[in-house]
Design an enzyme around this catalytic site. Structure first.
Site, PDB file in Angstrom:
ATOM      1  N   GLY A   1       9.842  58.735  24.417  1.00  0.00           N
ATOM      2  CA  GLY A   1      10.492  57.773  23.527  1.00  0.00           C
ATOM      3  C   GLY A   1       9.623  57.328  22.367  1.00  0.00           C
TER       4      GLY A   1
ATOM      5  N   ASP B   1      11.853  69.257  29.849  1.00  0.00           N
ATOM      6  CA  ASP B   1      11.839  67.810  29.618  1.00  0.00           C
ATOM      7  C   ASP B   1      12.815  67.139  30.599  1.00  0.00           C
ATOM      8  OD1 ASP B   1      11.157  65.485  28.221  1.00  0.00           O
ATOM      9  OD2 ASP B   1      12.726  65.759  26.698  1.00  0.00           O
ATOM     10  N   HIS B   2      12.365  66.112  31.295  1.00  0.00           N
ATOM     11  CA  HIS B   2      13.213  65.343  32.221  1.00  0.00           C
ATOM     12  C   HIS B   2      13.937  66.201  33.264  1.00  0.00           C
ATOM     13  CE1 HIS B   2      12.609  61.513  30.206  1.00  0.00           C
ATOM     14  NE2 HIS B   2      12.727  62.158  29.065  1.00  0.00           N
TER      15      HIS B   2
ATOM     16  N   GLU C   1       6.617  60.935  36.480  1.00  0.00           N
ATOM     17  CA  GLU C   1       6.833  59.678  35.751  1.00  0.00           C
ATOM     18  C   GLU C   1       6.897  58.498  36.715  1.00  0.00           C
ATOM     19  OE1 GLU C   1       9.774  59.658  32.632  1.00  0.00           O
ATOM     20  OE2 GLU C   1       9.795  57.487  32.499  1.00  0.00           O
TER      21      GLU C   1
ATOM     22  N   GLY D   1      15.772  57.448  21.954  1.00  0.00           N
ATOM     23  CA  GLY D   1      16.819  57.263  20.964  1.00  0.00           C
ATOM     24  C   GLY D   1      16.347  56.574  19.692  1.00  0.00           C
TER      25      GLY D   1
ATOM     26  N   ILE E   1       8.634  63.488  20.849  1.00  0.00           N
ATOM     27  CA  ILE E   1       9.407  63.109  19.656  1.00  0.00           C
ATOM     28  C   ILE E   1      10.628  64.016  19.528  1.00  0.00           C
ATOM     29  CG2 ILE E   1       9.348  62.959  17.115  1.00  0.00           C
ATOM     30  CD1 ILE E   1       6.284  62.365  17.434  1.00  0.00           C
ATOM     31  N   ASP E   2      11.789  63.409  19.558  1.00  0.00           N
ATOM     32  CA  ASP E   2      13.036  64.153  19.402  1.00  0.00           C
ATOM     33  C   ASP E   2      13.909  63.487  18.329  1.00  0.00           C
ATOM     34  OD1 ASP E   2      15.288  65.675  19.665  1.00  0.00           O
ATOM     35  OD2 ASP E   2      15.734  65.154  21.730  1.00  0.00           O
TER      36      ASP E   2
ATOM     37  N   SER F   1       9.626  58.247  19.026  1.00  0.00           N
ATOM     38  CA  SER F   1      10.049  58.416  17.634  1.00  0.00           C
ATOM     39  C   SER F   1       9.817  57.117  16.875  1.00  0.00           C
ATOM     40  CB  SER F   1      11.526  58.808  17.566  1.00  0.00           C
ATOM     41  OG  SER F   1      11.658  60.196  17.765  1.00  0.00           O
TER      42      SER F   1
ATOM     43  N   SER G   1      15.346  70.167  27.105  1.00  0.00           N
ATOM     44  CA  SER G   1      15.971  69.215  28.043  1.00  0.00           C
ATOM     45  C   SER G   1      17.108  69.922  28.786  1.00  0.00           C
ATOM     46  CB  SER G   1      16.538  68.023  27.267  1.00  0.00           C
ATOM     47  OG  SER G   1      17.632  68.448  26.481  1.00  0.00           O
TER      48      SER G   1
HETATM   49  P1  13P Z   1      12.657  59.877  21.187  1.00  0.00           P
HETATM   50  O1  13P Z   1      14.101  59.644  21.474  1.00  0.00           O
HETATM   51  O2  13P Z   1      11.952  58.591  20.864  1.00  0.00           O
HETATM   52  O3  13P Z   1      12.411  60.911  20.158  1.00  0.00           O
HETATM   53  O4  13P Z   1      11.974  60.406  22.559  1.00  0.00           O
HETATM   54  C1  13P Z   1      12.078  61.741  22.944  1.00  0.00           C
HETATM   55  C2  13P Z   1      11.638  61.977  24.351  1.00  0.00           C
HETATM   56  O5  13P Z   1      11.031  61.166  25.002  1.00  0.00           O
HETATM   57  C3  13P Z   1      11.949  63.283  24.935  1.00  0.00           C
HETATM   58  O6  13P Z   1      11.616  63.348  26.283  1.00  0.00           O
HETATM   59  O1  G3H Z   2      14.550  62.385  26.388  1.00  0.00           O
HETATM   60  C1  G3H Z   2      15.505  62.992  25.957  1.00  0.00           C
HETATM   61  C2  G3H Z   2      15.360  63.938  24.834  1.00  0.00           C
HETATM   62  O2  G3H Z   2      15.431  63.278  23.609  1.00  0.00           O
HETATM   63  C3  G3H Z   2      16.369  65.018  24.960  1.00  0.00           C
HETATM   64  O3  G3H Z   2      17.627  64.561  24.626  1.00  0.00           O
HETATM   65  O4  G3H Z   2      19.004  65.145  26.638  1.00  0.00           O
HETATM   66  O5  G3H Z   2      20.077  64.694  24.400  1.00  0.00           O
HETATM   67  O6  G3H Z   2      18.754  66.784  24.788  1.00  0.00           O
HETATM   68  P1  G3H Z   2      18.969  65.347  25.150  1.00  0.00           P
HETATM   69 ZN    ZN Z   3      11.799  61.498  27.357  1.00  0.00          ZN
END
Ligand code: 13P
Ligand code: G3H
Ligand code: ZN
Length: 330
Positions: A233, A93-94, A145, A190, A276-277, A235, A56
């Site tokens: 998202g 990511d993002h 997205e 989250g 999954i983060d 998790s 990210s």
């Molecule tokens: P979680 O916060 O549900 O793990 O999602 C992570 C995510 O979407 C990273 O881009």
């Molecule tokens: O979607 C976000 C990911 O969980 C990354 O989180 O921006 O805190 O690294 P972060």
């Molecule tokens: Zn995400």
């Protein structure tokens, strides 16, 4: 310019095709440090799963972009040393700007997300198309997205979901040329995805969140059959970790995630990448807190980061084997 091909990485095109056809999803795990990366790679090698390593903007700021890229390069060698060559994607990511995506592509990323989901529709299309045009010149795949997830995404916070509008997807994917599409069907980022008020209680008194909007997913699939779909998202917020964290001095309340059965069901459809983060963050924190509480004299970081890495590896193996179905597909 460093091409990901020189680093032994792959883009996501072939992986997604196989995942859609085979009814499973590729894990996209975020990493910020060495222990997370070691756990991801050893878990995926052991279960023979393909994997997407996600970085990210926050991770780039925290760990340094150059270091992260070299770590991913090292991960390819590490997998080989462990004895099995799994396909590894390095993914932004993002991504929030053309410049960031370009920078990642030029430094060895094989895949980027351009997240224009907060922009007005036409602006999202224009930005995404610009990234796709540049990325495809370098054979890098792009995730776009449509729809906004509730909760926090970096610095942007949305109170409510804006579900993906199925009538927009054909126009979006054809005009932008994206390789995969992240959608909003009820997941969010989250560890606090639902309030207890949004949930019902089952017979054991466990809070059960409202189901994902599989009806919207089906409508999307009808309009773009076989097109790779991504779920952010995702998790599940394993309650044993929440319990351990709270038992050893933490203070998490009302942490509720996406039930694993729902992700399993999604993975059998055109959903071919599941992000999954947060679960990894919970696993690490639980393990570290446990060591700190039980062995207060310990001050060698390896003595608490080591157990955290072990717990993470277990978590990731469980995801590939029992949730995403990607085990054995690498
Ligand atoms: P979680 O916060 O549900 O793990 O999602 C992570 C995510 O979407 C990273 O881009
Ligand atoms: O979607 C976000 C990911 O969980 C990354 O989180 O921006 O805190 O690294 P972060
Ligand atoms: Zn995400």
């Amino acid at each position: 310019m460093v091409s990901y091909k020189e680093l032994g990485l792959v883009n996501s095109r072939e992986l997604f095709k196989k995942a859609v056809d085979g009814g499973y999803a590729i894990p996209a795990f975020n990493f910020n440090n060495m222990e997370q990366l070691q756990a991801i790679i050893s878990a995926c090698v052991e279960t023979k799963s393909p994997v997407i390593l996600q970085v990210s903007s926050g991770a780039r700021k925290y760990a340094n972009q150059t270091l992260l890229r070299y770590m991913a390069q090292g991960a390819v060698q590490y997998a080989k040393e462990l004895g099995y060559e799994i396909p590894i994607v390095l993914h932004l990511d993002h991504g929030d700007s053309f410049e960031l995506c370009k920078d990642c592509i030029e430094s060895g990323f094989s895949s980027v997300m351009i997240d224009g989901s907060h922009l007005p529709y036409e602006e999202n299309i224009a930005l995404t198309k610009r990234v796709v045009e540049y990325a495809h010149q370098h054979d890098v795949t792009v995730e776009g997205e449509l729809g906004v997830l509730a909760g926090i995404e970096d610095d942007v916070e949305a109170e409510h979901h804006t579900y993906t509008e199925p009538d927009e997807v054909v126009d979006f994917v054809t005009r932008t040329g994206v390789d995969s599409l992240a959608i909003s069907i009820g997941t969010s980022h989250g560890a606090f995805k639902f309030t207890p008020e949004q949930c019902t209680r089952n017979e054991e008194g466990v809070l059960v969140p409202p189901p994902l909007r599989f009806d919207i997913l089906e409508e999307i699939e009808k309009r773009i059959p076989g097109f790779p779909i991504v779920l952010h998202g995702s998790s599940s917020v394993p309650q044993q970790y929440v319990k351990t964290i709270n038992q050893y001095g933490g203070k998490l309340s009302d942490s509720i995630g996406i039930p694993e059965e729902q992700l399993r069901k999604a993975a059998k459809s055109a959903v071919c990448k599941i992000n999954i983060d947060s679960d990894g963050r919970l696993a690490m924190t639980a393990a570290v807190r446990e060591v700190f509480a039980n062995k207060p004299a310990e001050f060698d970081p390896r003595k608490y980061l080591g157990p955290a890495r072990e717990e993470l590896k277990k978590l990731y193996m469980h995801k590939t084997e029992s949730v995403l179905g990607s085990a054995g597909k690498g």
